[in-house]
Design an enzyme around this catalytic site. Structure first.
Site, PDB file in Angstrom:
ATOM      1  N   CYS A  77       2.801   1.521  11.694  1.00 52.87           N
ATOM      2  CA  CYS A  77       4.021   2.067  11.110  1.00 52.87           C
ATOM      3  C   CYS A  77       4.679   3.082  12.027  1.00 52.87           C
ATOM      4  CB  CYS A  77       3.712   2.694   9.767  1.00 52.87           C
ATOM      5  SG  CYS A  77       2.711   1.628   8.746  1.00 52.87           S
TER       6      CYS A  77
ATOM      7  N   ASN B 181      -7.034   4.645   9.051  1.00 54.97           N
ATOM      8  CA  ASN B 181      -6.523   3.454   9.708  1.00 54.97           C
ATOM      9  C   ASN B 181      -6.535   3.550  11.227  1.00 54.97           C
ATOM     10  OD1 ASN B 181      -4.575   5.363   8.565  1.00 54.97           O
ATOM     11  ND2 ASN B 181      -3.053   4.280   9.788  1.00 54.97           N
TER      12      ASN B 181
ATOM     13  N   ALA C 267      -2.468  -6.107   0.233  1.00 56.99           N
ATOM     14  CA  ALA C 267      -2.889  -7.498   0.436  1.00 56.99           C
ATOM     15  C   ALA C 267      -3.026  -7.880   1.908  1.00 56.99           C
ATOM     16  CB  ALA C 267      -1.890  -8.431  -0.251  1.00 56.99           C
TER      17      ALA C 267
ATOM     18  N   GLN D  96      -7.792   0.582   4.064  1.00 60.01           N
ATOM     19  CA  GLN D  96      -8.564   0.097   5.223  1.00 60.01           C
ATOM     20  C   GLN D  96     -10.002  -0.196   4.867  1.00 60.01           C
ATOM     21  OE1 GLN D  96      -7.492  -0.960   8.025  1.00 60.01           O
ATOM     22  NE2 GLN D  96      -5.388  -0.204   7.907  1.00 60.01           N
TER      23      GLN D  96
ATOM     24  N   THR E 205      10.794  -7.462 -11.787  1.00 58.20           N
ATOM     25  CA  THR E 205      10.225  -8.814 -11.826  1.00 58.20           C
ATOM     26  C   THR E 205       9.135  -8.957 -10.765  1.00 58.20           C
ATOM     27  OG1 THR E 205      12.337  -9.651 -12.598  1.00 58.20           O
ATOM     28  CG2 THR E 205      10.824 -11.274 -11.649  1.00 58.20           C
TER      29      THR E 205
ATOM     30  N   GLY F 266       0.807  -1.213   0.000  1.00 61.00           N
ATOM     31  CA  GLY F 266       0.000   0.000   0.000  1.00 61.00           C
ATOM     32  C   GLY F 266       0.840   1.263   0.000  1.00 61.00           C
TER      33      GLY F 266
HETATM   34  C1  PLP Z   1      -4.565   3.618   5.346  1.00 58.09           C
HETATM   35  C2  PLP Z   1      -3.255   2.936   5.054  1.00 58.09           C
HETATM   36  N1  PLP Z   1      -2.540   3.331   3.993  1.00 58.09           N
HETATM   37  C3  PLP Z   1      -1.366   2.751   3.682  1.00 58.09           C
HETATM   38  C4  PLP Z   1      -0.848   1.719   4.438  1.00 58.09           C
HETATM   39  C5  PLP Z   1       0.458   1.074   4.047  1.00 58.09           C
HETATM   40  O1  PLP Z   1       0.223  -0.186   3.468  1.00 58.09           O
HETATM   41  P1  PLP Z   1       1.400  -1.277   3.450  1.00 58.09           P
HETATM   42  O2  PLP Z   1       1.562  -1.759   4.850  1.00 58.09           O
HETATM   43  O3  PLP Z   1       0.921  -2.353   2.518  1.00 58.09           O
HETATM   44  O4  PLP Z   1       2.616  -0.588   2.930  1.00 58.09           O
HETATM   45  C6  PLP Z   1      -1.542   1.307   5.590  1.00 58.09           C
HETATM   46  C7  PLP Z   1      -0.979   0.279   6.491  1.00 58.09           C
HETATM   47  O5  PLP Z   1      -1.159   0.338   7.687  1.00 58.09           O
HETATM   48  C8  PLP Z   1      -2.787   1.918   5.883  1.00 58.09           C
HETATM   49  O6  PLP Z   1      -3.498   1.550   6.955  1.00 58.09           O
END
Ligand code: PLP
Length: 372
Positions: free
Chosen positions: A315, A148, A196, A176, A233, A68
């Site tokens: 994160c 999120n 995913a 989300q 790839t 994402g």
């Molecule tokens: C709203 C939102 N955007 C982006 C992401 C990032 O996705 P990824 O963990 O696949 O990089 C997250 C992950 O917590 C998310 O909740």
């Protein structure tokens, strides 16, 4: 262990697992034209069809990415590179850090960025948004479908209509929202990010949906994969897992569990508040502030009891910074550091909800009584 962090990541489902096991046996490069390559590209295209149909888009519109975060970066940076100097972007300060940090880079590159107003509930001020689109004429609007941290949903269909009326393109981070409800709220967006591992697929795989006729400049080079929109790839195993997860998607209505949990806590505890209350929220998410208790204290105590929750977005956990999302909603940094996120999912049940509620109530009472 009781897992209450489905917004952070979700357990691999059987469909994803089976598809990945099959892909392990197929080690050809999907870009090769020989038999082994063709076998791999058969699996790749099957996964692409599965992802596309679960999102209500066509297979050609799916651009696989490493997740994402990359999808958000590709949409934002790729749109900026397409327009060049004078790129105008309208976004918000409650987006995921992958969008917010890309926006900071765009500002350094000279983009003109403005921020849509978010109300104290976390909801979008739609009237103000309409005015901003009308007066600032952004090339691109980037707003998430659901947050999120709080679960608050933006009215992305209305946002899309306003963008179309004023000739702006729309990118939405639907990471989300995807898999958590019926319908396709992102249907009139031009670019859509999905991931995913939020839908019971593997980590490290996602997609940016680029609707037909919409362009962007790639940010990965070296191959003509993904119709030259993302070189490199393919992560075949991850992509097959993503496809398998999409074919196995189920969107249970978790509102009864979430509401029961919130009711139990509010009935038993003083000094708690729920972020986003009154706004349109995802049915699985509760962001709760326990006044006077640092989130890392309660999180650790719950962890010792076998309960996994989050103190904001996964994160940014590990950093002691207050959540930018909660601060934007009007909480002070100290208040923002007193919030925990409980996010339920496909395998949650009422017994788990009651166990978590009992444990939170007793631990909050214990911590507060020790402070007296
Ligand atoms: C709203 C939102 N955007 C982006 C992401 C990032 O996705 P990824 O963990 O696949 O990089 C997250 C992950 O917590 C998310 O909740």
């Amino acid at each position: 262990m009781i897992y209450v962090d489905y917004n952070g990541s979700s357990p691999l489902c059987q469909g994803a697992r089976d598809a990945m096991l099959k892909a392990f046996e197929c080690w050809g490069n999907p870009s090769s034209i020989h038999r082994a390559g063709r076998e791999a590209s058969g699996l790749l295209e099957k996964a692409r069809d599965q992802v596309a149909s679960s999102l209500g888009v066509t297979s050609q519109e799916v651009v696989f990415t490493s997740g994402g975060s990359e999808a958000n970066t590709l949409a934002l940076l790729g749109s900026h590179l397409l327009v060049g100097n004078g790129f105008r972007l309208l976004t918000s300060k409650v987006e995921h850090s992958s969008s917010r940090e890309t926006v900071t880079l765009l500002q350094k590159l000279g983009a003109q960025v403005t921020f849509a107003r978010v109300l104290p509930t976390g909801a979008l001020d739609l009237e103000d948004f309409e005015k901003q689109v009308r007066t600032q004429k952004p090339h691109l609007v980037s707003l998430m479908t659901a947050n999120n941290e709080t679960g608050v949903q933006f009215p992305i269909e209305a946002v899309g209509r306003i963008c179309q009326e004023h000739g702006a393109l729309l990118h939405t981070d639907a990471i989300q929202s995807f898999g958590k409800g019926e319908g396709f709220p992102w249907a009139n967006a031009d670019y859509v990010s999905v991931s995913a591992h939020k839908v019971h697929g593997p980590k490290g795989c996602g997609a940016l949906i680029v609707r037909k006729g919409r362009a962007l400049i790639p940010i990965h080079y070296g191959g003509s994969q993904e119709i030259k929109r993302r070189g490199g790839t393919h992560n075949l195993i991850g992509i097959c897992g993503f496809g398998g997860a999409c074919a196995d998607l189920s969107s249970p209505d978790l509102a009864p569990l979430r509401d029961h949990f919130e009711k139990r806590l509010t009935e038993s505890l003083e000094g708690i508040s729920i972020q986003g209350l009154g706004a349109d929220r995802l049915s699985n998410t509760s962001n709760i502030r326990f006044h006077g208790i640092g989130s890392e204290v309660l999180l650790s105590v719950l962890d010792l009891e076998g309960i996994c929750v989050s103190a904001g977005s996964a994160c940014s956990s590990g950093s002691l910074l207050p959540s930018a999302v909660l601060v934007e909603m009007g909480l002070t940094p100290t208040e923002a550091k007193e919030c925990l996120r409980f996010s339920w999912g496909r395998y949650s049940n009422r017994t788990e909800v009651d166990t978590v509620a009992d444990t939170v109530i007793s631990q909050v009472q214990r911590i507060r009584s020790r402070k007296k």
